[in-house]
Design an enzyme around this catalytic site. Structure first.
Site, PDB file in Angstrom:
ATOM      1  N   CYS A   9      14.762 104.481  -6.551  1.00 48.79           N
ATOM      2  CA  CYS A   9      13.939 104.449  -7.338  1.00 48.79           C
ATOM      3  C   CYS A   9      13.244 103.929  -7.799  1.00 48.79           C
ATOM      4  O   CYS A   9      14.127 102.311  -8.292  1.00 48.79           O
ATOM      5  CB  CYS A   9      13.951 106.113  -8.213  1.00 48.79           C
ATOM      6  SG  CYS A   9      14.683 107.447  -7.430  1.00 48.79           S
ATOM      7  N   ALA A  36      13.583 110.282  -2.771  1.00 52.06           N
ATOM      8  CA  ALA A  36      14.163 110.549  -2.411  1.00 52.06           C
ATOM      9  C   ALA A  36      15.329 110.845  -1.062  1.00 52.06           C
ATOM     10  O   ALA A  36      14.861 110.483  -0.075  1.00 52.06           O
ATOM     11  CB  ALA A  36      13.591 112.321  -2.051  1.00 52.06           C
TER      12      ALA A  36
END
EC number: 6.3.5.4
Length: 609
Positions: free
Chosen positions: A2, A52
């Site tokens: 991320c 994700a």
């Protein structure tokens, strides 16, 4: 994987400007293409872009422990904690209740259970911001080897932070100013921990925590390379390394999205692919999906050299036949390497005038192609630093020189090609010598250690703390620019600690480089691959790339306007361009030209306004 961004200002209750936080966070969209989350209170703003990988549906961030009205802690997290399942079981036994199945909530609860010492229990690659509203304390944490990036800056009483410089630069209260000493650090391939070419912008050094609270901000170190006596003989050493590698790969295969391996056909990536094949096969899963890279027409254009003695792809295909992986060779057209949009994407990913030229562009294109089919990839990065695989580890001339060893072969731009003004202003040669002495001064020795082991311990330390960070930063930026998470099993701190302390005579017990890794991989690979001499990442040998590079540098010199020519000497560049066609047939020879172009574009895009 991320991207994170945000700020803290405890000096006064600030009016949270959602637009500023959103602007910072949006710069990281390529690191996290799947989701965005923002959270703030009167003193702290946290922004998150999500790729994700685990618990796709529930693992949203920033993640809150406690209630939204009375949070105990809030986490904005990037990376992977590979031992999260063991930690989760231990925390559950202590009464913690979990709502998700990923590692983010485990990190939160580990902090609540063990306080600031929790980071010592985490095994993986990570960079995160954790806000404790009860203690009014923000922790900025970076993993031990610095696999995941984390930057911070001070703007008045506030501290800004982000996964990449571009996010900090996007905040209106931070003014970008060049730091020429930091630029010398970068161009010199020194990589002093914490230093950047932007004034007042720093990296959280690997293995450190930056704590910001009512007492100000302070850096603390929670990990350093340990110096430990090695008691195992050759047989036990090889067996333990093999056991560690299987355990590490087993942990890093855990994901809820498609995973693959980057298979070059060299020992490092082939060993990881073989172990992954074995682990998945015993679990009734597989086959492993693998990818390699090649250039269209490379068989016709390739010319063997001491630096790159042979092509990779034939060996990769031997591994594929041996293991039965589901394999794809990504063939790159040389025209793609010269397209402005691809070169621009590489510089945009780096944020810095840092480039290995067509190697970086091809790596970005490879990652982009892989991302269409996979979200996570295992890479053999760092095996050479850990096990002593580079040829200069075995060159007495380099070993006996008091300088950073890789500079004997790899430089962005030689010192003689820098302008006299830049060298004088930054004390370029003296600065590099000072940083070398500083790095050597960090090394701890064992009592009674002989001269060879002392020197090779220094070599290992230099590579793991000053050279590996360059490669990890490059791998992170280019992979995340494509939205691909790359995992690096050879950077597991347990393996690094163990191998770092193996005496050199055992590390080279068969008289070759990476003897221990080769021994640990015995029986897993074809003999031709197991005994293959190291060859670096491939580069194009097509003269069309050289001609394009010459054209670009010629234009830079003709226009004679770029501040890059205040750093790289124009006369030295012209002398290089006078060399006959075919001279720039390797990345090493092209590096000065690539660096000049990268500097020019960096100045134009970052400092022209």
């Amino acid at each position: 994987m991320c991207g994170i961004a945000g700020w803290i200002d405890l000096s006064r209750p600030t009016e949270w400007k959602e637009a500023d936080l959103e602007r910072m966070t949006r710069t990281l969209v390529r690191r996290g293409p799947d989701d965005e989350g923002l959270w703030a209170d009167r003193h702290v703003g946290l922004g998150h872009r999500r790729l994700a990988v685990l618990d796709v549906r529930r693992g949203v961030q920033p993640m809150i422990a406690g209630s939204a009205e009375q949070p105990h802690a809030v986490l904005c997290y990037s990376g992977e904690v590979y031992n999260f399942r063991e930690l989760r079981s231990e925390l559950a036994a202590r009464g913690h209740v979990f709502r998700t199945h990923g590692d983010t909530e485990v990190v939160l609860n580990a902090y609540l259970e063990w306080g600031e010492s929790f980071v010592e229990r985490l095994s993986g690659m990570f960079a995160f911001a954790l806000w404790d509203p009860r203690a009014r304390r923000l922790l900025l944490v970076r993993d031990r080897l610095g696999i995941k990036p984390l930057y911070y800056a001070r703007a008045g009483d506030a501290v800004l932070f982000a996964s990449e410089p571009k996010a900090v630069l996007a905040h209106p209260e931070f003014t970008a100013r060049i730091d020429h000493q930091g630029l010398a650090d970068l161009l010199g391939l020194v990589k002093t921990p914490g230093v950047t070419p932007f004034r007042d912008l720093y990296e959280v050094p690997p293995g450190h925590v930056l704590t910001v609270d009512g007492n100000g901000s302070r850096l603390s170190r929670y990990w350093a390379l340990p110096t430990i006596p090695h008691e195992d003989d050759i047989v036990d050493t090889v067996a333990h390394v093999r056991e560690l590698l299987f355990d590490i790969v087993r942990e890093q295969l855990i994901t809820d999205v498609p995973l693959c391996t980057l298979l070059s056909g060299g020992l490092d990536s082939s060993a990881l692919t073989a172990i992954a094949t074995d682990v998945l096969g015993k679990a009734g899963e597989g086959p492993v999906r693998s990818f390699s890279v090649d250039f269209v027409g490379s068989a016709d254009h390739f010319r063997a050299s001491e630096f790159r003695p042979e092509r990779d792809n034939p060996y990769a295909l031997q591994v594929v036949d041996h293991l039965g992986t589901a394999h794809q060779t990504i063939e790159l057209a040389d025209e793609a390497l010269t397209e402005d949009r691809n070169r621009d994407a590489v510089l945009g990913a780096h944020d810095l005038p840092l480039t290995f030229g067509d190697v970086d562009t091809s790596l970005y294109l490879l990652f982009s192609a892989i991302r269409e089919q996979s979200t996570v990839a295992l890479s053999g990065e760092s095996a050479d630093e850990v096990f002593g695989g580079y040829n200069w580890f075995h060159d007495p001339r380099v070993v006996g020189t008091a300088d950073f060893p890789w500079l004997s072969t790899m430089q962005f731009v030689p010192e003689r090609m820098l302008t006299a003004e830049f060298r004088e202003h930054t004390r370029f040669g003296e600065y590099r010598a000072d940083r070398y002495r500083e790095a050597i001064g960090e090394v701890e020795y064992l009592p009674g250690e002989d001269a060879q082991d002392r020197r090779m311990r220094e070599f290992g330390h230099l590579h793991l703390t000053r050279w590996l960070p360059v490669l990890l930063d490059r791998k992170d930026r280019l992979s995340m620019a494509a939205g691909l998470e790359v995992r690096v099993p050879f950077c597991d701190h347990r393996l690094v600690e163990y191998v770092h302390n193996i005496p050199w005579k055992i590390k080279t017990y068969d008289g070759r480089e990476k003897s221990v890794l080769r021994g640990a991989s015995a029986g897993l690979l074809p003999g031709s691959v197991l005994n293959r001499k190291k060859s670096p990442y491939p580069t194009t040998a097509d003269t069309r790339y050289e001609r394009d590079l010459r054209r670009r540098v010629g234009t830079l010199l003709a226009e004679n306007r770029s501040p890059a020519l205040d750093i790289v000497d124009a006369g030295a560049l012209r002398e290089l361009l006078s060399r006959p066609e075919g001279y720039f047939d390797t990345q090493l020879r092209r590096n000065p030209l690539e660096t000049a172009l990268s500097l020019a574009q960096w100045y134009r895009e970052q400092w022209s306004s």
